[in-house]
Design a protein around this motif. Structure first.
Motif, mmCIF file in Angstrom:
data_model
loop_
_atom_site.group_PDB
_atom_site.id
_atom_site.type_symbol
_atom_site.label_atom_id
_atom_site.label_comp_id
_atom_site.label_asym_id
_atom_site.label_seq_id
_atom_site.Cartn_x
_atom_site.Cartn_y
_atom_site.Cartn_z
ATOM 1 N N THR A 339 -0.001 -18.324 29.410
ATOM 2 C CA THR A 339 0.103 -18.640 27.994
ATOM 3 C C THR A 339 -0.447 -20.040 27.737
ATOM 4 O OG1 THR A 339 2.102 -17.280 27.810
ATOM 5 C CG2 THR A 339 1.697 -18.870 26.052
ATOM 6 N N LEU A 340 -1.339 -20.149 26.769
ATOM 7 C CA LEU A 340 -1.868 -21.441 26.367
ATOM 8 C C LEU A 340 -0.941 -22.073 25.338
ATOM 9 C CD1 LEU A 340 -4.124 -23.611 26.123
ATOM 10 C CD2 LEU A 340 -5.176 -22.139 24.377
ATOM 11 N N VAL A 341 -0.518 -23.307 25.597
ATOM 12 C CA VAL A 341 0.232 -24.096 24.617
ATOM 13 C C VAL A 341 -0.646 -25.278 24.228
ATOM 14 C CG1 VAL A 341 2.304 -25.440 24.145
ATOM 15 C CG2 VAL A 341 2.452 -23.403 25.599
ATOM 16 N N ARG A 342 -1.042 -25.310 22.973
ATOM 17 C CA ARG A 342 -1.933 -26.361 22.452
ATOM 18 C C ARG A 342 -1.118 -27.274 21.538
ATOM 19 N NH1 ARG A 342 -7.192 -23.931 20.759
ATOM 20 N NH2 ARG A 342 -7.636 -24.412 22.957
ATOM 21 N N THR A 343 -0.986 -28.534 21.934
ATOM 22 C CA THR A 343 -0.172 -29.486 21.188
ATOM 23 C C THR A 343 -1.070 -30.531 20.542
ATOM 24 O OG1 THR A 343 1.604 -29.180 22.811
ATOM 25 C CG2 THR A 343 1.806 -31.051 21.310
ATOM 26 N N LYS A 344 -0.798 -30.808 19.245
ATOM 27 C CA LYS A 344 -1.560 -31.791 18.487
ATOM 28 C C LYS A 344 -0.594 -32.844 17.941
ATOM 29 C CE LYS A 344 -4.390 -27.926 16.756
ATOM 30 N NZ LYS A 344 -5.754 -28.120 17.230
ATOM 31 N N TRP A 345 -0.999 -34.101 18.035
ATOM 32 C CA TRP A 345 -0.246 -35.209 17.446
ATOM 33 C C TRP A 345 -1.014 -35.704 16.233
ATOM 34 C CZ3 TRP A 345 -0.373 -33.995 22.491
ATOM 35 C CH2 TRP A 345 0.823 -34.022 23.227
ATOM 36 N N LEU A 346 -0.373 -35.690 15.057
ATOM 37 C CA LEU A 346 -1.033 -36.059 13.813
ATOM 38 C C LEU A 346 -0.486 -37.382 13.297
ATOM 39 C CD1 LEU A 346 -0.869 -32.618 11.923
ATOM 40 C CD2 LEU A 346 -2.453 -33.332 13.733
ATOM 41 N N VAL A 347 -1.383 -38.233 12.793
ATOM 42 C CA VAL A 347 -1.003 -39.497 12.173
ATOM 43 C C VAL A 347 -1.721 -39.611 10.826
ATOM 44 C CG1 VAL A 347 -0.584 -40.659 14.379
ATOM 45 C CG2 VAL A 347 -2.872 -40.754 13.350
ATOM 46 N N HIS A 348 -1.385 -40.631 10.069
ATOM 47 C CA HIS A 348 -2.070 -40.895 8.804
ATOM 48 C C HIS A 348 -3.576 -41.006 9.072
ATOM 49 C CE1 HIS A 348 -3.404 -42.964 5.173
ATOM 50 N NE2 HIS A 348 -2.247 -42.640 4.602
ATOM 51 N N LYS A 349 -4.370 -40.484 8.151
ATOM 52 C CA LYS A 349 -5.829 -40.437 8.371
ATOM 53 C C LYS A 349 -6.438 -41.817 8.548
ATOM 54 C CE LYS A 349 -7.041 -40.348 3.445
ATOM 55 N NZ LYS A 349 -7.785 -39.629 2.380
ATOM 56 N N ASP A 350 -5.801 -42.854 8.000
ATOM 57 C CA ASP A 350 -6.352 -44.208 8.111
ATOM 58 C C ASP A 350 -5.700 -45.019 9.228
ATOM 59 O OD1 ASP A 350 -8.040 -43.733 5.935
ATOM 60 O OD2 ASP A 350 -6.503 -44.347 4.500
#
Length: 418
Positions: A339-350
């Protein structure tokens, strides 16, 4: 005839599941079950495949593969999100390779059929004067962007109860402005286990205190269930104080205009989800090693760090939205035991790395947690493959959501003819 026999065999497995117990081994390890699940849960249901900020600018594209289906997520010249099948309308060649890219047009590498970013066929050499380009556009994929999370359904009849998820989460996600966030980091791990074990592991924290020391700095394990009879009087008093605090905090958050109470659609439905604003322990700001914010520039329109963790899970994803950053995890089955687990960390665009946030602090808790979970899932799958495995009872205090997930899983398999 063979398909009928396979359906009958899977149906017998479904019948054998005891209420309140884990699933029989065959539902985790058999390839015919896996193929049926791909069709039922990853073609006939809504699944999360990405976020709008995966493709922040016109011409940005990314490819996501689900079984034999390949999808292109892109932003067209007008800034609109498109999701297209990665299949040339000439002789079926893949247009783009897996991963991210930047394009001005979609050009098939085989015979240079060329498509606009809207999917319209604009150039097809040597096809003659009578060739009608208009009926050869790339096939679009049904999708919804819910607060910046991209959900697709590969069926011609997508479940309509996605509307409740959209109604609930559009309001809850609005302050975070995920559509205009930035992917600060992305990490893939292939777990050596069945996708349902990955999801089950995420839906309980029975295992957290023994396995996730980093996460438990900010997580409150009482939130995930406990046996009140097993608590000492002192611990019971602490639990009562915690839930009284939860009631006060939830009431105050909602009075301030931030929806927070739990909303569940877990059984008797097609679109499976749960959301709630959770208290963050310790410093109370974020899921970091010291529970303080990882980014000084808060997400979207957020002005406060004390709004906890808005969690959301579906049947192939889980998400945590905090004042300073978000963690989005997407689960894609590769085989019955991978199973592929794809994790993304998001921050403010600037937000600027090294100025507003440091990548190590942003990511270290969930990198550690993901690694620990991968080990737990592999151990679970190996044990289920053992002939000694017998489905065990779920904890009535800490694993009620696993029982609901198993019940929903069987109901949905039944609804699709198994």
């Amino acid at each position: 005839m063979l398909q009928t026999l396979a359906s009958s065999s899977i149906s017998a497995l479904l019948d054998s599941r005891a209420e309140g117990h884990s699933l029989p081994a065959g539902l985790y390890i058999r390839e015919d079950v896996f193929e049926a699940e791909l069709e039922v849960f990853f073609r006939q249901h809504w699944i999360c495949v990405g976020v709008e900020c995966d493709v922040p600018e016109p011409g940005d594209a990314t490819v996501v593969d689900i079984g034999k289906t390949s999808l292109i997520i892109l932003r067209d010249d007008e800034g609109e999100i498109r999701v297209l099948h990665n299949v040339c309308r000439h002789r079926g060649s893949r247009l783009l390779n897996p991963g991210k890219t930047i394009i001005s047009k979609l050009v098939c590498p085989y015979h240079t059929w060329t498509y606009e970013l809207t999917g319209e066929l604009s150039f097809a050499p040597h096809m003659g004067a009578g060739f009608d380009r208009e009926c050869r556009s790339l096939k679009p994929v049904t999708f919804k962007s819910i607060g910046g999370l991209i959900y697709v359904c590969l069926s011609d009849n997508p479940p309509e109860d996605i509307d409740r998820l959209e109604q609930v989460m559009a309001e809850r996600l609005a302050p975070y402005d995920i559509r205009n966030a930035k992917v600060a980091h992305e990490f893939d791990v292939i777990e050596q286990g069945n996708w349902k074990l990955t999801m089950e592991n995420n839906r309980e924290c029975y295992h957290c205190s023994a396995n996730h020391p980093e996460l438990c700095v900010s997580f409150v394990d009482l939130d995930f269930g406990f046996d009140p009879e097993a608590l000492s009087p002192e611990d019971r008093s602490q639990a009562e104080e915690h839930f009284a605090l939860y009631a006060r905090r939830t009431e105050q958050w909602e009075a301030d205009g931030y929806p927070s109470a739990a909303v569940e659609q877990l059984v008797d439905c097609a679109t499976n989800f749960r959301t709630q604003r959770l208290i963050i322990s310790g410093a109370g700001e974020s899921q970091t090693h010291d529970a303080t914010a990882a980014s000084s520039k808060l997400l979207g329109h957020m002005t406060r760090k004390d709004l906890g963790d808005t969690h959301l899970w579906g049947h192939n994803s889980w998400n945590h939205f905090m004042g300073d950053h978000a963690v989005v995890a997407i689960v894609i089955p590769l085989s019955a035991d991978k199973t592929l687990v794809r994790t993304k960390w998001l921050v403010h665009k600037d937000a600027v790395e090294g100025v507003d946030y440091h990548l190590q602090k942003l990511t270290d808790v969930w990198l550690a947690t993901t690694d620990q979970d991968a080990d737990l899932v592999a151990r679970s799958h190996a044990g289920i493959e053992d002939p000694a495995y017998i489905p065990g009872p779920y904890s009535a205090f800490s694993e009620t959501n696993l029982d609901k997930f198993a019940t929903w899983y069987i109901d949905r398999m039944r609804a699709h003819g198994y």
